[in-house]
Design an enzyme around this catalytic site. Structure first.
Site, PDB file in Angstrom:
ATOM      1  N   GLU A  49      74.981  26.152  -3.425  1.00  0.00           N
ATOM      2  CA  GLU A  49      74.624  26.903  -4.637  1.00  0.00           C
ATOM      3  C   GLU A  49      75.652  26.648  -5.734  1.00  0.00           C
ATOM      4  OE1 GLU A  49      71.989  27.954  -5.934  1.00  0.00           O
ATOM      5  OE2 GLU A  49      71.591  29.847  -4.925  1.00  0.00           O
TER       6      GLU A  49
ATOM      7  N   THR B 135      70.112  28.426 -14.386  1.00  0.00           N
ATOM      8  CA  THR B 135      70.923  29.568 -13.936  1.00  0.00           C
ATOM      9  C   THR B 135      72.284  29.565 -14.631  1.00  0.00           C
ATOM     10  OG1 THR B 135      69.809  29.613 -11.821  1.00  0.00           O
ATOM     11  CG2 THR B 135      71.978  30.626 -11.891  1.00  0.00           C
TER      12      THR B 135
HETATM   13  N1  HSE Z   1      72.102  36.430  -8.794  1.00  0.00           N
HETATM   14  C1  HSE Z   1      71.903  35.178  -9.454  1.00  0.00           C
HETATM   15  C2  HSE Z   1      71.777  35.421 -10.942  1.00  0.00           C
HETATM   16  C3  HSE Z   1      70.672  34.527  -8.923  1.00  0.00           C
HETATM   17  O1  HSE Z   1      71.085  36.371 -11.313  1.00  0.00           O
HETATM   18  O2  HSE Z   1      72.356  34.668 -11.728  1.00  0.00           O
HETATM   19  C4  HSE Z   1      70.351  33.219  -9.560  1.00  0.00           C
HETATM   20  O3  HSE Z   1      69.156  32.709  -9.012  1.00  0.00           O
END
Ligand code: HSE
Length: 301
Positions: free
Chosen positions: A131, A184
């Protein structure tokens, strides 16, 4: 020796639990086909369904990079060779844990080809590293449910403390992906570093309420708890028609509506399939009317 592994899409945050809650759906998901070969090396043979966006270079592709990491850890990099074929059944940069699903499938595949030397819990740090490679931050709320299934809580990151939560039988997720790209990395940069104590109290009350609601299968409590006052107000601006979609979903009687992971996908969570299906149909019609193409997925949690 060869293996084919499917890992599901995931909805990180579960509306109120930024970086700590997430759930898996039945579909879509990504598939990794992996075959042992004599030459000790990790090769990506092909990637399907990515429109040529993902690197085939085994050091740059997160799936192969994670496989290499695991082989190094087990001191097998000089003796084991594998070829990998990755098939993506979901859009990249959609907020559905696309990179996580591929990473988890790849790590699960190599682990099973090696005769399962590591438990799922032991695979987790490698998934989190994947990730980090994919988006610059090692959050675990996509990889944990992709690996474990169901709903997972990341109680803490240092050290990683992962807990599987009960899944009420009738919980359904209706997901709509408006076809705009929200990486992201970008969606994380927007978020404020500091939050007010008042908002924090609301948020942790909601998280605790949601966990209690899951244990009791109390849909009313789940519905009251799934609100996000910290992240959604900031990220909503990246998602076209977000508040209109929310109004539509809530008018269909869903338990809650919010951003899936870092977006732009949105999720309507309902008791039973009907409300979620109605919500995603109406949302898609609304997006269509605004010239925004979208995809929908309705699945059990
Ligand atoms: N928790 C992470 C965010 C998940 O909200 O950035 C990203 O898929």
């Amino acid at each position: 020796q060869e293996v084919r592994v499917f890992a599901p899409a995931t909805v990180a945050n579960m509306i109120c639990g930024f970086d700590i809650l997430g759930f898996a759906v039945d579909f879509p998901g990504d598939e990794v086909f992996m075959r042992r070969v004599a030459k000790p090396s990790v090769t990506i043979l092909a990637i399907h369904g990515d429109d040529g966006r993902l690197p085939l270079d085994p050091d740059k592709n997160t799936v192969s990079a994670c496989v290499k990491m695991l082989l190094n850890h087990l001191e097998l990099a000089d003796s084991i060779g594998v070829e990998i074929e990755l098939t993506k059944h979901m859009p990249i940069g959609s907020g559905l844990g696309s990179s996580s699903a591929s990473t988890v499938a790849g790590l699960f595949a190599i682990n099973s080809l090696l005769g399962d030397p590591l438990s799922k819990e032991e695979l987790m740090p490698f998934c989190v590293e994947g990730e980090r490679l994919a988006c610059g931050h090692g959050h675990a709320d996509n990889v944990a449910p992709a690996l474990m299934g169901g709903i997972t809580l990341i109680r803490g990151y240092e050290p990683l403390d992962m807990i599987s939560l009960p899944v009420p039988e009738d919980l359904v997720a209706g997901i709509v992906f408006p076809q705009v790209d929200v990486p992201t990395r970008d969606a994380r940069q927007l978020i404020k570093e500091k939050v007010s104590l008042k908002d924090a109290v609301v948020q942790w009350g909601n998280i605790a309420g949601l966990v209690a609601g899951l244990y009791r299968s109390d849909y009313d409590l789940i519905s009251r708890s799934m609100h996000d006052v910290l992240i959604e107000p900031t990220r909503a601006i990246l998602i076209p028609e977000f508040y209109a979609m929310k109004e539509i979903a809530l008018s269909c009687g869903v338990l809650s509506f919010g951003i899936s992971g870092s977006g732009p996908s949105v999720v309507a969570i309902s008791r039973g399939k009907e409300a979620a299906q109605q919500a995603v149909d109406k949302i898609q019609a609304h997006l269509n009317a605004h010239g925004i193409e979208s995809l929908q997925f309705v699945s059990s949690v």
